[in-house]
Structure formats: structure tokens, C-alpha cells
Design a protein around this motif. Structure first.
Motif, PDB file in Angstrom:
ATOM      1  N   ARG A   1       0.825  -1.208   0.000  1.00  0.00           N
ATOM      2  CA  ARG A   1       0.000   0.000   0.000  1.00  0.00           C
ATOM      3  C   ARG A   1       0.862   1.263   0.000  1.00  0.00           C
ATOM      4  O   ARG A   1       0.483   2.276  -0.573  1.00  0.00           O
ATOM      5  CB  ARG A   1      -0.922   0.001   1.220  1.00  0.00           C
ATOM      6  N   ILE A   2       2.034   1.175   0.637  1.00  0.00           N
ATOM      7  CA  ILE A   2       2.946   2.322   0.597  1.00  0.00           C
ATOM      8  C   ILE A   2       3.398   2.581  -0.832  1.00  0.00           C
ATOM      9  O   ILE A   2       3.413   3.728  -1.304  1.00  0.00           O
ATOM     10  CB  ILE A   2       4.157   2.072   1.527  1.00  0.00           C
ATOM     11  N   ALA A   3       3.772   1.496  -1.528  1.00  0.00           N
ATOM     12  CA  ALA A   3       4.163   1.650  -2.933  1.00  0.00           C
ATOM     13  C   ALA A   3       2.994   2.190  -3.753  1.00  0.00           C
ATOM     14  O   ALA A   3       3.175   3.027  -4.645  1.00  0.00           O
ATOM     15  CB  ALA A   3       4.639   0.305  -3.487  1.00  0.00           C
ATOM     16  N   GLU A   4       1.804   1.727  -3.429  1.00  0.00           N
ATOM     17  CA  GLU A   4       0.619   2.190  -4.140  1.00  0.00           C
ATOM     18  C   GLU A   4       0.348   3.661  -3.862  1.00  0.00           C
ATOM     19  O   GLU A   4       0.065   4.444  -4.781  1.00  0.00           O
ATOM     20  CB  GLU A   4      -0.585   1.341  -3.706  1.00  0.00           C
ATOM     21  N   LYS A   5       0.475   4.062  -2.585  1.00  0.00           N
ATOM     22  CA  LYS A   5       0.283   5.472  -2.235  1.00  0.00           C
ATOM     23  C   LYS A   5       1.334   6.345  -2.910  1.00  0.00           C
ATOM     24  O   LYS A   5       1.041   7.449  -3.367  1.00  0.00           O
ATOM     25  CB  LYS A   5       0.359   5.655  -0.718  1.00  0.00           C
TER      26      LYS A   5
ATOM     27  N   VAL B   1       9.964   1.198   4.874  1.00  0.00           N
ATOM     28  CA  VAL B   1       9.087   2.337   4.617  1.00  0.00           C
ATOM     29  C   VAL B   1       9.896   3.534   4.132  1.00  0.00           C
ATOM     30  O   VAL B   1       9.494   4.254   3.214  1.00  0.00           O
ATOM     31  CB  VAL B   1       8.296   2.691   5.892  1.00  0.00           C
ATOM     32  N   SER B   2      11.069   3.735   4.735  1.00  0.00           N
ATOM     33  CA  SER B   2      11.884   4.899   4.380  1.00  0.00           C
ATOM     34  C   SER B   2      12.367   4.835   2.936  1.00  0.00           C
ATOM     35  O   SER B   2      12.551   5.872   2.294  1.00  0.00           O
ATOM     36  CB  SER B   2      13.086   4.999   5.324  1.00  0.00           C
ATOM     37  N   GLN B   3      12.584   3.623   2.411  1.00  0.00           N
ATOM     38  CA  GLN B   3      13.025   3.511   1.026  1.00  0.00           C
ATOM     39  C   GLN B   3      11.967   4.050   0.071  1.00  0.00           C
ATOM     40  O   GLN B   3      12.276   4.799  -0.861  1.00  0.00           O
ATOM     41  CB  GLN B   3      13.344   2.049   0.707  1.00  0.00           C
ATOM     42  N   GLN B   4      10.719   3.663   0.325  1.00  0.00           N
ATOM     43  CA  GLN B   4       9.642   4.166  -0.515  1.00  0.00           C
ATOM     44  C   GLN B   4       9.455   5.662  -0.307  1.00  0.00           C
ATOM     45  O   GLN B   4       9.232   6.422  -1.258  1.00  0.00           O
ATOM     46  CB  GLN B   4       8.336   3.419  -0.178  1.00  0.00           C
ATOM     47  N   LEU B   5       9.561   6.095   0.928  1.00  0.00           N
ATOM     48  CA  LEU B   5       9.366   7.517   1.222  1.00  0.00           C
ATOM     49  C   LEU B   5      10.457   8.358   0.579  1.00  0.00           C
ATOM     50  O   LEU B   5      10.196   9.428   0.014  1.00  0.00           O
ATOM     51  CB  LEU B   5       9.358   7.725   2.747  1.00  0.00           C
ATOM     52  N   ALA B   6      11.707   7.872   0.644  1.00  0.00           N
ATOM     53  CA  ALA B   6      12.811   8.611   0.050  1.00  0.00           C
ATOM     54  C   ALA B   6      12.637   8.733  -1.456  1.00  0.00           C
ATOM     55  O   ALA B   6      12.895   9.791  -2.050  1.00  0.00           O
ATOM     56  CB  ALA B   6      14.137   7.935   0.384  1.00  0.00           C
ATOM     57  N   ALA B   7      12.189   7.637  -2.075  1.00  0.00           N
ATOM     58  CA  ALA B   7      11.971   7.690  -3.518  1.00  0.00           C
ATOM     59  C   ALA B   7      10.882   8.702  -3.870  1.00  0.00           C
ATOM     60  O   ALA B   7      10.981   9.428  -4.866  1.00  0.00           O
ATOM     61  CB  ALA B   7      11.600   6.303  -4.039  1.00  0.00           C
ATOM     62  N   ALA B   8       9.835   8.763  -3.032  1.00  0.00           N
ATOM     63  CA  ALA B   8       8.747   9.709  -3.296  1.00  0.00           C
ATOM     64  C   ALA B   8       9.216  11.158  -3.147  1.00  0.00           C
ATOM     65  O   ALA B   8       8.860  12.032  -3.946  1.00  0.00           O
ATOM     66  CB  ALA B   8       7.585   9.433  -2.345  1.00  0.00           C
ATOM     67  N   ILE B   9      10.002  11.409  -2.116  1.00  0.00           N
ATOM     68  CA  ILE B   9      10.516  12.774  -1.915  1.00  0.00           C
ATOM     69  C   ILE B   9      11.419  13.174  -3.068  1.00  0.00           C
ATOM     70  O   ILE B   9      11.354  14.311  -3.574  1.00  0.00           O
ATOM     71  CB  ILE B   9      11.265  12.843  -0.569  1.00  0.00           C
ATOM     72  N   ASP B  10      12.257  12.241  -3.486  1.00  0.00           N
ATOM     73  CA  ASP B  10      13.143  12.529  -4.605  1.00  0.00           C
ATOM     74  C   ASP B  10      12.338  12.818  -5.879  1.00  0.00           C
ATOM     75  O   ASP B  10      12.679  13.709  -6.658  1.00  0.00           O
ATOM     76  CB  ASP B  10      14.078  11.335  -4.817  1.00  0.00           C
ATOM     77  N   ARG B  11      11.259  12.052  -6.071  1.00  0.00           N
ATOM     78  CA  ARG B  11      10.408  12.297  -7.236  1.00  0.00           C
ATOM     79  C   ARG B  11       9.793  13.697  -7.182  1.00  0.00           C
ATOM     80  O   ARG B  11       9.742  14.401  -8.198  1.00  0.00           O
ATOM     81  CB  ARG B  11       9.292  11.254  -7.282  1.00  0.00           C
TER      82      ARG B  11
END
Length: 855
Positions: free
Chosen positions: A193-197, A332-342
Motif C-alpha cells: 500500500r505504501i508503494a501504491e500510495k 518504509v523509508s526507502q519508498q518515502l525517500a523515492a517519493a521525496i526525490d520524485r
């Protein structure tokens, strides 16, 4: 078999039903009531007992025994069990039920079930279960139950009525704790769901809030913060900050707090006040206020670039973070970091309309969308790179079944699972890259539907786990080689003692027999066989890394140049030998003689692979290996190395042969043309010297062996000539001989006595101490085995030397490394004799240690 079965009269069944109902009404634990005497057989639903007894018991005794059987079975059940009467009041529970829910039997005896283990919000469920049981129905369900301390357990429940006379008179339930499974499912669901969000997020604040909600489902996240570091302004800000006691800090330069520590070091931190105090003493942090009771922070990273930190706090003693929570938060931080970078990329591209695609483009895992048939509809750069292509168009044009999947059966299984369930969780398959290299990929995904999206589209995440699997395979191979090495070394050690006796007494026979004696030739044959066996055992010891190496700083180029002259006549004129030695490659620490043995074995092996002639090339180079040296040799340490390469253009080897070439006694040569110990000896010498050896080969295209020795910045040591030993003269000194093998001890004693020495002998260390203490005169030399029952040779010498400091020592062993460490190899040459040895070498070594005879 074949007995006539008749049904008991109905009246007797009613009697049994009444007895069971009376027992339940009295509150006694239910016991099985067997048929009264006289009935021919129990009903089909009854428990059968063996009636064949030599001494028939009274019905009440039988009832008591049967009741004991069932009570013990009830109490020893590994699953929690509870039995309730018709009004669902507890009649009895087993020990596992008490352990799981925390109640004692006395606390819940006679109590309504729904008042002590049903959560308050499960009243409707309790009524539904009661109705089903009253109708005589069996049911199973997954639900939650409450423990005595108030915690909720995820359980699987199987409940059934106890029916007598056609009516339910009681019920029982079996519980099974499924909390761990539910937690694993929750984590898997949360990560997806994190990846989906992350894919659907239009705004970072909304995404942060969604992440907070998802993390709070996995662990206590009342106090949740996201810290972002801007390298241009060098400010640390908290765009999302939820805290029970503190307000969001203003953007500021990096200070010395806990969050700043995570950002600076890029390391996760699970901190308590005690650890914070230790870190403060070491100067790693400097807190201006007391830390919370529990603090957990993980870095936000993208391609080793730190974006910030993800922080959880707890001010309650009842809420503690664990290592498992840190691992979950890291994912969780890996997905979050990728989102912030995006998002930063979106701002740089003036808020491009492809929001979720930007996230996918920067993901570290391969993400793709495909049809139900498996054809790619959309792919991200990570997937393109994973498959070795340069553009998305190339990948979209592929036929996955033919061009991507190595095994078509795996492709069919993937499609079938998707069609059956609409999702995939952690499927491992093998893909092939554009260059033909096979990789192992783990795929997780689900069907995507909504808007104008067709329902038969799969959205999946692909993770390349090839390196992990290679590491696992290499670890298993190293364990196998280690086990084989220990076995080989142990066999060689024991065999050395036998060879010692055979070769020793053969030497005695040869000294006593004239050349014309008819037995002299036979004794020589025995000696030759013993010498060959000695060579084999030493090769086994080399493979098992149990030999003694004389490590020196050596110039590899000089060794190869010296060897070249010896190798040319060895390989014959039909094979061309060339060398390519790079200048100034540095030195390494190794045994020069053993390195020559390595080169010799590899060249001979290459020669045997080219019966019709060919080329052998020996090359040296100075190389520096780093993390980019992947994936084949992942276990080699990074750093500078001296490389020796021996290549040929011979027959080559297949993959199965390459896996086994370093095993002892494995050979591809014809019977009688090889011992199978050449390459295993090479492997042992290189490993014992701290080096690595790798092989690359294809059938029909030759073989390359690459050897890597750690490079050191020291000048090479001179390889001096071996000092001339004293002649094997005798003497009159007193020698204490300690050897646990009787035949070896007898041989050594007879040899020394024949040379004039006075010999005191002992079978073990304790006997040697007693003998030395009772001997009033000087003991000039102690000859001791290293490995003995009780005291070892080293321990024995340490106990003897204080009373006899002038006493000399000679160690004997089949394991050279048992005597001295590699650093003491030079000393080992003076005070150590490896079994099996000749009698002449024994007497020469004894005289060498004692010095010239005084007379």
C-alpha cells in the motif's frame, strides 16, 4: 473382522445422555460415559475402547479409567481447548488455554465465555456463534479474542456442539494463535500500500499523512516526524511533525540532535536514554533536553544520497520499539525517500503532469504493468536496466514467454496464479537479460482496475535477488569445502601415524639388508609405496589448510620468471608457453615454495587439457577490486591485489565440472592418470595464504584460473638457501619422549637408543610430568606429539620449562598448523618435525636442536 454388529437399545443411550447432562449441570469436567454393560457396541459417534481385558473391571472403574484417559488427552493438547455447557458457561479449559489467555481455571470456571475472552465489540459475533452451535452446526472462523491483560490476539477458532440424544447439550472450541501470520500479512500489505500510495500521491503532505497511517497500523506511531535536509540551504526542516509533547522545530542548520545524527551518518538508530547518555559522552550527540523513553530513526536514502530521516518517538513505558520495528521502518523509508526525490524532480520540471510516473521512474525496484497474457504495457528504468536494454521500446517489444522467462513453465504458473487470484506475492522466477545472463527475480503485484483501466492489467514490482542467491550458493559451497577439508585433514592426520610406522621400520629393514638380499627389493617397494602415500597425505593436508607455510614477502614476478625455465621442458614442445608480467605489481606475503607448487599444478592441469597441443599463458598484474566487481565473485574483499592468471585454449569445462574441480579426488582424467588432488592442493594453499582463486571456462574455449593475493607495500625478502643440517650423528644426552601412539613411540625410542641416547618415554602429558619429576638428572630434550589426550604438547612444555629452563623441545605432529601460528613459521622450521618423517631426518633434527656432540 466379520463380527456381527447390533445397535444398543435406545433406552441405554438415553441413560448415557442423562449421566452426561447431570455431570455438566454439576459443573464437573465432562468425561466420556461409555455404554453400560450389556450393550453390544457403542454408537458410531462414540469413542471405541478395547474390551479385551484379562481381568474385567466394574463399570464404575472402567468409567474412571476412561475419564482419566480423556482428561489427560484434553490437558496435553497443544491447542487451547474450552468446553462450555448449553448456556455457554465455562465448564473446563486446558493448560494451553490458560497460558494463551492468562486466566487460571478457577477464574473462569462457570463464567460466561463472552464476558472474559470476547472483545466488547464482538457481542454480535458471540450471538451468531451461539445460534450456530444451538442448531448443532460446526463452524470455523478467524477473529480476535481478549487476554486477561486486555491485549487482543488474532486466533483461528474451530467450534462444535456436543450432541447427545439428538440435542446439543454442550459445546467445545479449539483456538490457534495466528498473530505472527497476521503481522506478516499486515507488513506485506502495508509495504504494497505504501508503494501504491507513492504511485498515486499528488501532494507530499497527503502522502506523508498516508504513510503515517500505514506505519501506525504496524507499530505505535503516535509521535511521527519526517525530517528533510536541503543540501543547497543546508537546512533541516520537518514538513510533517506529529508529537504529543513537542511542536515542530523551525528549519535550522544541522545541529547535534538524534535526527541530525541519522542524517549525518546515514545509519538507523534505536535509542534509549541510557544509549543517548553514552553517545553524548562520546561526543556523537549533544542534547539540550532529555530524550524520550524510546526513539527510533532511519535515514531517507536514494542512491547513497541522504535526503533526511524518518523518526518515531515514545513517551510511554508500555510502548517500546524493537529491531523488527527498525527493519520495517527502513523498508518504509526507502519508498518515502523515492517519493521525496520524485517530488523534487517534479518541482525542477515545473510540476510535470506525470506525477506517479516520476515516482516509478526513480524507484530502486523494477516496476511494470502487463496484460493478463504477460505482455509488458509499461516499464520503469530500473526494469529496463535489470533486463539489460537501453530503452522502454525495446522491452515493450519483447515476448515475455520467449524473450524474458528462462523456463516457460514459470511463465505459465505466473499467469495462472494471476488469473486465479488477481495478485502475486513474492513469486521467484528466472529471467534472462539481453546479454543472455540469467537473473533471479522476485515479483509481487496485483490486478489494477478503475477509470478506463481494463481489469486484466497486472501492476507488479520486480526485485533482482540474483546476488543474494549467489551469496547463498557460495556460502553453501564454502561450507561443503570446509567439511570436506576437515574430513580430509582428519584422515591424513591419522594416516600419518600409520605411515610413520610403515616407513620407519622399512627404513630399518633397508639398513639391515644387503643389496643382494632377496628381500631388499621388496623392502624398497614398500618404501616407495609409503613415499607415495606420504605425498598423498600431504596433498590432503594442503587442501585442508593444515600444513605449515613459511610466509615471506615475495616478488611474484620473480617467482614466475624462475618457474618459466622449469616449466618449458615439462609441458613439451607441442605446447607454447608465454608469460606476460606487468612491471611494478608489488609484493605479497606467501610461501614461495608453495606458490611454485600452485603454478606447477595449474600448468600441468592446462597441459593435460590439450593433448593435441595449444597455448598456455601466465600473466601477472596489479589490480584493485571494489564493489563493482560483481556479481560472480561477491565474497572477495575489496582492496589492492596481485593477480596471477594461468590460461589455456584447451578443452574447457562445463558448469557442473567447475563446481567440483577443487574437491579432493575429483578428476576428469582417465583412471590411473590422476589422483584428483592437484587442484584441491592449489585451493588449500591459496586459501591458507589469504588469497582467492576463481575459474572461468567454457567447453571448447579453454580455461582461465585467476589467483588474487593481497598486495602489500613492503620490499621482498631474500629467499636464502636452506641451512645445511648436521649429519645424522648420535649422542649420549637424555631425551624425554612423549607420544600417545604406541607403535610410533616404540619406533622413535628404538631409533634414538640405537644412536646412543638415553630415552625416557611416556604415553601422555600427565605421565611425562610424573616421569620428569622423578628423574633427578638433566633432561636435555623433550620430544612430544602436539595432539594427545589430556595435556597437549604445548601445555606439557609450559609445565616442564620452569623447572628445566635449559631443556630443548622438538614437536611432532601430522597437523603442521597445530604446532605454530603462521607468524612463527620460521621458528617452526627449527623445532618441528612433521609426520611421517624418516629416521634419518629424526636423528638429524635431534642433533641439530641439541647442537654438536660435546664429545
Amino acid at each position: 473382522m466379520g463380527d456381527r454388529v447390533t445397535r444398543a437399545p435406545q433406552s441405554k443411550e438415553l441413560v448415557r445422555a442423562k449421566k452426561l447432562r447431570q455431570a455438566l449441570e454439576r459443573g464437573a469436567p465432562p468425561a466420556f460415559i461409555p455404554p453400560v454393560a450389556g450393550s453390544s457396541v457403542a454408537p458410531s459417534s462414540s469413542l471405541s475402547w478395547n474390551p479385551a481385558e484379562k481381568n474385567p473391571k466394574k463399570p464404575e472403574e472402567v468409567l474412571s479409567i476412561h475419564r482419566q484417559y480423556l482428561e489427560q488427552l484434553f490437558q496435553s493438547s497443544p491447542d487451547p481447548l474450552i468446553i462450555a455447557d448449553a448456556s455457554f458457561h465455562t465448564q473446563c479449559v486446558n493448560q494451553e488455554f490458560q497460558r494463551m489467555f492468562g486466566y487460571s481455571a478457577a477464574e473462569i470456571q462457570g463464567q460466561p465465555i463472552d464476558e472474559f475472552i470476547f472483545p466488547p465489540d464482538r457481542a454480535a459475533e458471540a450471538d451468531w456463534i451461539a445460534q450456530r452451535l444451538q442448531r448443532g452446526e460446526h463452524l470455523t472462523l478467524e477473529t480476535q479474542r481478549r487476554c486477561k491483560d486486555g491485549t487482543l490476539l488474532d486466533v483461528f477458532v474451530s467450534a462444535s456442539p456436543l450432541i447427545i440424544g439428538g440435542k446439543p447439550v454442550a459445546s467445545y472450541a479449539v483456538y490457534r494463535d495466528i498473530s505472527e501470520r497476521k503481522r506478516a500479512e499486515a507488513l506485506s500489505s502495508a509495504l504494497y500500500r505504501i508503494a501504491e500510495k507513492a504511485s498515486a500521491a499528488q501532494d507530499l503532505q497527503q502522502f506523508f499523512a498516508a504513510i503515517h497511517g500505514i506505519v501506525d497500523e504496524l507499530m505505535c506511531a503516535r509521535n511521527f516526524a519526517i525530517a528533510i535536509y536541503d543540501p543547497e540551504s543546508q537546512l533541516l526542516s520537518f514538513p510533517y511533525f506529529v508529537d504529543e509533547q513537542e511542536s515542530a522545530p523551525a528549519p535550522a542548520k544541522l545541529a547535534t540532535g538524534l535526527a541530525e545524527y541519522v542524517v549525518r551518518t546515514g545509519e538507523s538508530l534505536l535509542c534509549t536514554p541510557e544509549l543517548a547518555q553514552q553517545m553524548q559522552k562520546r561526543g556523537e550527540i549533544n542534547l539540550t533536553s532529555p530524550p524520550p523513553l524510546h526513539w527510533l530513526g532511519v535515514p531517507l536514502k536514494v542512491n547513497h544520497h541522504i535526503l533526511g530521516a524518518l523518526v518515531l518517538k515514545s513517551y510511554s513505558k508500555n510502548t517500546r520499539f524493537r529491531e523488527r520495528d527498525k527493519d520495517v521502518l527502513t523498508l518504509v523509508s526507502q519508498q518515502l525517500a523515492a517519493a521525496i526525490d520524485r517530488k523534487r524532480n517534479e518541482q525542477a520540471l515545473r510540476r510535470s503532469e506525470v506525477c506517479y510516473r516520476s515516482l516509478v521512474q526513480t524507484a530502486v525496484y523494477g516496476i511494470y504493468r502487463s496484460s493478463v497474457e504477460g505482455n509488458f504495457l509499461d516499464v520503469n528504468p530500473a526494469l529496463i536496466g535489470m533486463l539489460g536494454y537501453n530503452s522502454a521500446l525495446e522491452v515493450l517489444a519483447l515476448d515475455p514467454q520467449k524473450d524474458v522467462f528462462v523456463d516457460p513453465a514459470e511463465y505459465s504458473r505466473l499467469v495462472d496464479e494471476f488469473r486465479r487470484t488477481g495478485r502475486m506475492d513474492g513469486f521467484e522466477v528466472r529471467w534472462k537479460r539481453k546479454d543472455g545472463v540469467t537473473i533471479t527475480v522476485r515479483i509481487s503485484g496485483r490486478a489494477v482496475a478503475g477509470g478506463d483501466e481494463p481489469s486484466d492489467v497486472l501492476e507488479a514490482i520486480a526485485e533482482d535477488i540474483t546476488e543474494r542467491r549467489v551469496l547463498e550458493d557460495q556460502f553453501r559451497q564454502s561450507q561443503k569445502m570446509e567439511a570436506v577439508g576437515r574430513l580430509a585433514g582428519g584422515i591424513a592426520h591419522d594416516f600419518n601415524n600409520l605411515l610413520m610406522v610403515i616407513s620407519g621400520y622399512t627404513e630399518v629393514l633397508l639398513d639391515q639388508l644387503t643389496l643382494s638380499h632377496p628381500l631388499h627389493a621388496k623392502a624398497e617397494a614398500i618404501q616407495q609405496a609409503s613415499d607415495r602415500a606420504t605425498t598423498l597425505t600431504r596433498q590432503l593436508l594442503a587442501f585442508s589448510r593444515k600444513q605449515l607455510l613459511e610466509l615471506k614477502v615475495i616478488d611474484v614476478n620473480a617467482i614466475v620468471e624462475d618457474m618459466e625455465r622449469l616449466l618449458r621442458p615439462l609441458i613439451g614442445e607441442h605446447i607454447e608457453l608465454t608469460t606476460s608480467l606487468a612491471p611494478n605489481i608489488g609484493c605479497t606475503r606467501a610461501d614461495a615454495g608453495q606458490l611454485e607448487q600452485v603454478i606447477m599444478n595449474l600448468v600441468v592441469n592446462a597441459k593435460d587439457a590439450m593433448p593435441d597441443g595449444g597455448k598456455i599463458c601466465i600473466r601477472t598484474a596489479s589490480v584493485t577490486l571494489d564493489d563493482s566487481y560483481r556479481p560472480e565473485n561477491t565474497f572477495i574483499k575489496s582492496g589492492p591485489y596481485v593477480m596471477i592468471s594461468v590460461s589455456d585454449n584447451g578443452q574447457g569445462m562445463d558448469r557442473e565440472t567447475q563446481v567440483r574441480i577443487f574437491e579432493p579426488f575429483f578428476t576428469t582424467k582417465e583412471k590411473g592418470k590422476g589422483t584428483g588432488l592437484g587442484l584441491s592442493t592449489v585451493y588449500g594453499i591459496i586459501k591458507q595464504s589469504g588469497g582467492y582463486i576463481f575459474v572461468q571456462s567454457e567447453q571448447g574455449r579453454g580455461t582461465v584460473f585467476n589467483i588474487y593475493f593481497p598486495r602489500i607495500d613492503e620490499p621482498s625478502e631474500a629467499l636464502g638457501a636452506t641451512p645445511v643440517s648436521l649429519a645424522a650423528a648420535g649422542g649420549s644426552e637424555t631425551v624425554l619422549l612423549v607420544e600417545d601412539e604406541d607403535s610410533v613411540r616404540q619406533l622413535v625410542r628404538e631409533t634414538l637408543q640405537s644412536r646412543g641416547y638415553r630415552v625416557l618415554e611416556a604415553a601422555n602429558g600427565d605421565a611425562a610430568l610424573t616421569l620428569a619429576a622423578s628423574h633427578a638428572h638433566a633432561i636435555h630434550l623433550v620430544i612430544t606429539d602436539i595432539v594427545m589426550p589430556g595435556l597437549s604438547g604445548h601445555e606439557l612444555v609450559q609445565k616442564l620449562l620452569p623447572a628445566r629452563p635449559a631443556m630443548k623441545v622438538l614437536y611432532l605432529s601430522g597437523y603442521a598448523q597445530d604446532a605454530f601460528s603462521p607468524a612463527d613459521a620460521a621458528e617452526a622450521q627449527k623445532t618441528f618435525l612433521q609426520k611421517p618423517f624418516t629416521l634419518q631426518s629424526l636423528t638429524r633434527k635431534v642433533r641439530e636442536i641439541l647442537g654438536p656432540p660435546t664429545n
